[in-house]
Design a protein around this motif. Sequence first.
Motif, PDB file in Angstrom:
ATOM      1  N   GLN A   1       0.837  -1.212   0.000  1.00  0.00           N
ATOM      2  CA  GLN A   1       0.000   0.000   0.000  1.00  0.00           C
ATOM      3  C   GLN A   1       0.868   1.257   0.000  1.00  0.00           C
ATOM      4  N   LEU A   2       2.026   1.220   0.659  1.00  0.00           N
ATOM      5  CA  LEU A   2       2.952   2.356   0.598  1.00  0.00           C
ATOM      6  C   LEU A   2       3.398   2.605  -0.838  1.00  0.00           C
TER       7      LEU A   2
ATOM      8  N   SER B   1       0.130   3.569  -3.097  1.00  0.00           N
ATOM      9  CA  SER B   1      -0.356   4.923  -2.817  1.00  0.00           C
ATOM     10  C   SER B   1       0.674   5.967  -3.245  1.00  0.00           C
TER      11      SER B   1
ATOM     12  N   PHE C   1      -2.286   7.039   1.216  1.00  0.00           N
ATOM     13  CA  PHE C   1      -1.922   5.829   1.954  1.00  0.00           C
ATOM     14  C   PHE C   1      -3.017   5.445   2.946  1.00  0.00           C
TER      15      PHE C   1
ATOM     16  N   TRP D   1       0.381  12.026  -0.716  1.00  0.00           N
ATOM     17  CA  TRP D   1       0.808  10.658  -0.435  1.00  0.00           C
ATOM     18  C   TRP D   1       0.298  10.137   0.903  1.00  0.00           C
TER      19      TRP D   1
END
Length: 74
Positions: free
Chosen positions: A11-12, A15, A53, A49
Amino acid sequence: MHDTKTIIVAQLFISGMMAFLMTGFFGFIHATSILAWLAEWANAFVIAWPVAFVLSLGVGRLGFKLAVTCRRHI
């Protein structure tokens, strides 16, 4: 299914890439010059960001659930 640590790291990356591309694209549409676009892109990305996230953690789970549900019916 993947373990929690792998999902968080994914996901880091997801995103980050999406925030980078989306802020660049929409910043370019509204830019008056290349320098203004680059400055705005950097500022927008720093804000986008972390938001992307956090939202992707919830939306990602929902997306996987929907995909599993749809897959069962296809």
